[in-house]
Scaffold this motif. Structure first.
Motif, PDB file in Angstrom:
ATOM      1  N   MET A 100       0.840  -1.202   0.000  1.00 43.53           N
ATOM      2  CA  MET A 100       0.000   0.000   0.000  1.00 43.53           C
ATOM      3  C   MET A 100       0.873   1.249   0.000  1.00 43.53           C
ATOM      4  O   MET A 100       1.789   1.387   0.799  1.00 43.53           O
ATOM      5  CB  MET A 100      -0.888   0.007   1.258  1.00 43.53           C
ATOM      6  CG  MET A 100      -1.748   1.256   1.394  1.00 43.53           C
ATOM      7  SD  MET A 100      -2.618   1.310   2.982  1.00 43.53           S
ATOM      8  CE  MET A 100      -3.649  -0.146   2.848  1.00 43.53           C
ATOM      9  N   SER A 101       0.618   2.156  -0.932  1.00 41.48           N
ATOM     10  CA  SER A 101       1.396   3.391  -0.974  1.00 41.48           C
ATOM     11  C   SER A 101       0.947   4.332   0.139  1.00 41.48           C
ATOM     12  O   SER A 101      -0.230   4.377   0.506  1.00 41.48           O
ATOM     13  CB  SER A 101       1.222   4.071  -2.332  1.00 41.48           C
ATOM     14  OG  SER A 101      -0.126   4.447  -2.523  1.00 41.48           O
ATOM     15  N   ILE A 102       1.895   5.060   0.676  1.00 40.46           N
ATOM     16  CA  ILE A 102       1.621   6.003   1.762  1.00 40.46           C
ATOM     17  C   ILE A 102       2.189   7.355   1.356  1.00 40.46           C
ATOM     18  O   ILE A 102       3.356   7.473   0.989  1.00 40.46           O
ATOM     19  CB  ILE A 102       2.267   5.544   3.081  1.00 40.46           C
ATOM     20  CG1 ILE A 102       1.726   4.173   3.497  1.00 40.46           C
ATOM     21  CG2 ILE A 102       1.995   6.572   4.181  1.00 40.46           C
ATOM     22  CD1 ILE A 102       2.378   3.615   4.751  1.00 40.46           C
ATOM     23  N   GLU A 103       1.365   8.377   1.432  1.00 41.06           N
ATOM     24  CA  GLU A 103       1.820   9.723   1.125  1.00 41.06           C
ATOM     25  C   GLU A 103       2.414  10.345   2.379  1.00 41.06           C
ATOM     26  O   GLU A 103       1.806  10.315   3.462  1.00 41.06           O
ATOM     27  CB  GLU A 103       0.662  10.579   0.621  1.00 41.06           C
ATOM     28  CG  GLU A 103       1.100  11.969   0.201  1.00 41.06           C
ATOM     29  CD  GLU A 103      -0.015  12.764  -0.454  1.00 41.06           C
ATOM     30  OE1 GLU A 103       0.172  13.982  -0.642  1.00 41.06           O
ATOM     31  OE2 GLU A 103      -1.067  12.166  -0.770  1.00 41.06           O
ATOM     32  N   SER A 104       3.583  10.927   2.236  1.00 44.20           N
ATOM     33  CA  SER A 104       4.290  11.491   3.380  1.00 44.20           C
ATOM     34  C   SER A 104       4.281  13.016   3.334  1.00 44.20           C
ATOM     35  O   SER A 104       4.468  13.626   2.277  1.00 44.20           O
ATOM     36  CB  SER A 104       5.736  10.988   3.395  1.00 44.20           C
ATOM     37  OG  SER A 104       6.431  11.519   4.503  1.00 44.20           O
ATOM     38  N   THR A 105       4.032  13.618   4.473  1.00 47.78           N
ATOM     39  CA  THR A 105       4.122  15.071   4.619  1.00 47.78           C
ATOM     40  C   THR A 105       4.494  15.378   6.048  1.00 47.78           C
ATOM     41  O   THR A 105       4.401  14.511   6.934  1.00 47.78           O
ATOM     42  CB  THR A 105       2.801  15.760   4.217  1.00 47.78           C
ATOM     43  OG1 THR A 105       3.011  17.174   4.172  1.00 47.78           O
ATOM     44  CG2 THR A 105       1.689  15.449   5.216  1.00 47.78           C
ATOM     45  N   ASP A 106       4.891  16.604   6.316  1.00 47.77           N
ATOM     46  CA  ASP A 106       5.286  16.930   7.681  1.00 47.77           C
ATOM     47  C   ASP A 106       4.076  17.007   8.604  1.00 47.77           C
ATOM     48  O   ASP A 106       4.066  16.424   9.687  1.00 47.77           O
ATOM     49  CB  ASP A 106       6.027  18.270   7.730  1.00 47.77           C
ATOM     50  CG  ASP A 106       6.549  18.569   9.116  1.00 47.77           C
ATOM     51  OD1 ASP A 106       7.708  18.206   9.409  1.00 47.77           O
ATOM     52  OD2 ASP A 106       5.794  19.140   9.937  1.00 47.77           O
ATOM     53  N   THR A 107       3.036  17.740   8.175  1.00 49.98           N
ATOM     54  CA  THR A 107       1.891  17.993   9.044  1.00 49.98           C
ATOM     55  C   THR A 107       0.589  17.750   8.299  1.00 49.98           C
ATOM     56  O   THR A 107       0.410  18.216   7.173  1.00 49.98           O
ATOM     57  CB  THR A 107       1.905  19.443   9.569  1.00 49.98           C
ATOM     58  OG1 THR A 107       3.124  19.671  10.299  1.00 49.98           O
ATOM     59  CG2 THR A 107       0.717  19.714  10.488  1.00 49.98           C
ATOM     60  N   VAL A 108      -0.308  17.029   8.947  1.00 50.24           N
ATOM     61  CA  VAL A 108      -1.658  16.859   8.435  1.00 50.24           C
ATOM     62  C   VAL A 108      -2.596  17.708   9.279  1.00 50.24           C
ATOM     63  O   VAL A 108      -2.635  17.577  10.507  1.00 50.24           O
ATOM     64  CB  VAL A 108      -2.110  15.384   8.466  1.00 50.24           C
ATOM     65  CG1 VAL A 108      -3.620  15.274   8.254  1.00 50.24           C
ATOM     66  CG2 VAL A 108      -1.383  14.584   7.400  1.00 50.24           C
ATOM     67  N   VAL A 109      -3.309  18.614   8.618  1.00 54.36           N
ATOM     68  CA  VAL A 109      -4.304  19.459   9.268  1.00 54.36           C
ATOM     69  C   VAL A 109      -5.672  18.872   8.957  1.00 54.36           C
ATOM     70  O   VAL A 109      -6.031  18.710   7.786  1.00 54.36           O
ATOM     71  CB  VAL A 109      -4.223  20.914   8.768  1.00 54.36           C
ATOM     72  CG1 VAL A 109      -5.276  21.777   9.466  1.00 54.36           C
ATOM     73  CG2 VAL A 109      -2.824  21.480   8.992  1.00 54.36           C
ATOM     74  N   VAL A 110      -6.420  18.541   9.985  1.00 55.04           N
ATOM     75  CA  VAL A 110      -7.734  17.925   9.806  1.00 55.04           C
ATOM     76  C   VAL A 110      -8.806  19.000   9.968  1.00 55.04           C
ATOM     77  O   VAL A 110      -8.999  19.540  11.054  1.00 55.04           O
ATOM     78  CB  VAL A 110      -7.955  16.785  10.809  1.00 55.04           C
ATOM     79  CG1 VAL A 110      -9.313  16.116  10.561  1.00 55.04           C
ATOM     80  CG2 VAL A 110      -6.830  15.763  10.717  1.00 55.04           C
ATOM     81  N   GLY A 111      -9.480  19.329   8.871  1.00 56.06           N
ATOM     82  CA  GLY A 111     -10.522  20.350   8.891  1.00 56.06           C
ATOM     83  C   GLY A 111     -10.173  21.506   7.978  1.00 56.06           C
ATOM     84  O   GLY A 111      -9.100  22.107   8.104  1.00 56.06           O
ATOM     85  N   GLY A 112     -11.092  21.830   7.058  1.00 59.28           N
ATOM     86  CA  GLY A 112     -10.836  22.893   6.099  1.00 59.28           C
ATOM     87  C   GLY A 112     -11.729  24.099   6.312  1.00 59.28           C
ATOM     88  O   GLY A 112     -12.130  24.749   5.342  1.00 59.28           O
ATOM     89  N   ASN A 158      -9.269   8.410   1.359  1.00 58.47           N
ATOM     90  CA  ASN A 158      -8.521   8.525   0.107  1.00 58.47           C
ATOM     91  C   ASN A 158      -7.084   8.039   0.267  1.00 58.47           C
ATOM     92  O   ASN A 158      -6.168   8.589  -0.334  1.00 58.47           O
ATOM     93  CB  ASN A 158      -8.553   9.974  -0.387  1.00 58.47           C
ATOM     94  CG  ASN A 158      -8.134  10.108  -1.840  1.00 58.47           C
ATOM     95  OD1 ASN A 158      -8.457   9.256  -2.652  1.00 58.47           O
ATOM     96  ND2 ASN A 158      -7.420  11.185  -2.150  1.00 58.47           N
ATOM     97  N   GLY A 159      -6.904   7.034   1.123  1.00 55.05           N
ATOM     98  CA  GLY A 159      -5.577   6.470   1.293  1.00 55.05           C
ATOM     99  C   GLY A 159      -4.927   6.821   2.610  1.00 55.05           C
ATOM    100  O   GLY A 159      -5.535   7.434   3.503  1.00 55.05           O
ATOM    101  N   MET A 160      -3.645   6.455   2.732  1.00 54.13           N
ATOM    102  CA  MET A 160      -2.898   6.618   3.977  1.00 54.13           C
ATOM    103  C   MET A 160      -1.920   7.779   3.862  1.00 54.13           C
ATOM    104  O   MET A 160      -1.369   8.056   2.799  1.00 54.13           O
ATOM    105  CB  MET A 160      -2.120   5.331   4.283  1.00 54.13           C
ATOM    106  CG  MET A 160      -2.974   4.083   4.332  1.00 54.13           C
ATOM    107  SD  MET A 160      -3.985   3.993   5.822  1.00 54.13           S
ATOM    108  CE  MET A 160      -2.716   3.652   7.039  1.00 54.13           C
TER     109      MET A 160
END
Length: 424
Positions: A1-13, A119-121
């Motif tokens: 399974m592919s995983i997208e990496s980022t420093d920070t995930v902000v939940v809520g737009g 929409n994925g991990m």
């Protein structure tokens, strides 16, 4: 399974997520904002049709963009939602709409968190829960579901035509309750309004809006509410050009006032005998703001017109002098109850040890005891203004500064290097 990496995930737009995105970008922190609906979705789909802001456009906004409308006016909910869409475009916020965050868990044996979405991990070092305080509507368990009356929370109310014919009881005397009660009265409905403890600031005084007074009197920056008063509602309205909420005037216009809703039995609602005390408390709050404003003007030699008529408080209506303590719904043709009784938070998707026994987040100024977990948009997060549009922008800067600082420490020892492909 592919995983997208980022420093920070902000939940809520919404307003909190966009404010966070702006400040993270200013620090060069890679991030993504995940929103399960549209940008500012709650403003569009979880508010009644005629809602306007409680603060004027010049005040209830972010510093980087003004509303297109009259700065002294009160924008509609659609104008607010459009404003945030425009803001997201202006700052080029990396918002992904239609993505629901299902679960967040800490990685085992390494830094960061695994974010499971529709929409994925994602793999992220930090998580900002920017979902705000209006998550799960609260309806007190007073009237059973099988009672012969329609019940809905203010979040689900849209307009008078939505309700069956007949009288309506509105429970809650905050901004939502008083505005909905007023709209229903204007539509020709018989309206009962259950009034609990509240603050009642003037809409304006001596030529300045109450948001200006709370600013110069440094009340927006109050660090904490008085003990026991954290959840006292504020009765203020921007409807019809903005006006001071006056329950005595509402009674004179035809709204039937009762005290706090207590119990229900065999078709009869019972109310506390506290209506007079609640109105008196609101009056005291109102007059205290006028006193502080007058003292501020005198101390600073400001040339603002005197307004002695603002201190005139009319006589108590019959609803106070001869309170109604019971209401037979059938006898008075009450077919609907609207519960303007607030919300509770819901962080069931955030599987970390950062909550008390009631499910409320444990934090200091939005920074959790769990490294890498942050909260944004909560009432009294750092000050009185924290949950307002202008306040959340300020709190987001504090959190972004903290995230950037933590990243600099971790980078120094090479701990910033992660393996997104690592399996838990």
């Amino acid at each position: 399974m592919s995983i997208e990496s980022t420093d920070t995930v902000v939940v809520g737009g919404g307003q909190a997520g966009l404010a966070m995105s702006e400040h993270l970008s200013s620090h060069g922190v890679p991030h993504v904002v995940l929103e399960r609906g549209r940008v500012a979705e709650r403003w569009r789909s979880a508010r009644w049709d005629s809602l306007v802001t409680n603060g004027p456009a010049w005040h209830d906004r972010f510093p980087g963009l003004a509303f297109d409308s009259d700065p002294d006016g009160f924008p509609s909910k659609e104008e607010v939602a459009d404003y945030f869409v425009a803001y997201a475009q202006q700052i080029e916020a990396p918002v992904r709409c239609g993505v629901e965050v299902r679960e967040v868990r800490h990685h085992t044996g390494r830094l960061g968190f695994r974010v499971d979405t529709s929409n994925g991990m994602f793999d992220a070092r930090s998580i900002v829960a920017a979902t705000g305080p209006f998550q799960q509507p609260v309806i007190p368990p007073v009237v059973p579901d099988d009672a012969e009356v329609m019940q809905l929370h203010s979040m689900s109310y849209r307009n008078p035509q939505q309700l069956p014919d007949g009288a309506v009881l509105v429970v809650g005397a905050g901004s939502s309750g008083v505005q909905i009660a007023d709209e229903l009265l204007r539509s020709g409905r018989r309206v009962f309004l259950s009034v609990g403890p509240h603050d009642r600031p003037p809409r304006s005084y001596r030529g300045q809006d109450y948001v200006w007074w709370l600013g110069v009197l440094q009340k927006w920056d109050a660090p904490a509410a008085e003990p026991g008063l954290e959840h006292v509602t504020i009765s203020v309205s921007g409807a019809h050009g903005g006006h001071t909420v006056d329950f005595r005037h509402m009674a004179a216009e035809g709204i039937a006032l009762v005290g706090m809703t207590q119990s229900f039995d065999n078709g009869v609602l019972r109310f506390a005998p506290d209506l007079g005390d609640n109105l008196a408390r609101g009056d005291a709050n109102y007059l205290s703001v006028l006193d502080e404003a007058d003292a501020y003007i005198a101390r600073n030699g400001l040339d603002l017109p005197a307004e002695p008529e603002a201190r005139i408080i009319g006589p108590d209506p019959g609803w106070v002098t001869d309170p109604v303590l019971e209401l037979d719904l059938h006898e008075h043709d009450v077919t609907s109850i609207i519960w303007a009784t607030g919300y509770r938070v819901d962080y069931s998707w955030l599987k970390v040890d950062s909550f008390d026994e009631t499910g409320r987040p444990v934090h200091h100024r939005g920074i959790s005891a769990v490294p890498g977990i942050y909260f944004l948009g909560l009432p009294w997060q750092t000050r009185r203004g924290s949950s307002f549009i202008f306040g959340v922008w300020q709190d987001a800067k504090l959190l972004a500064d903290h995230i950037a600082s933590q990243n600099s420490y971790l980078t120094r020892v090479g701990a910033a290097q992660r393996s997104p492909q690592a399996q838990e």
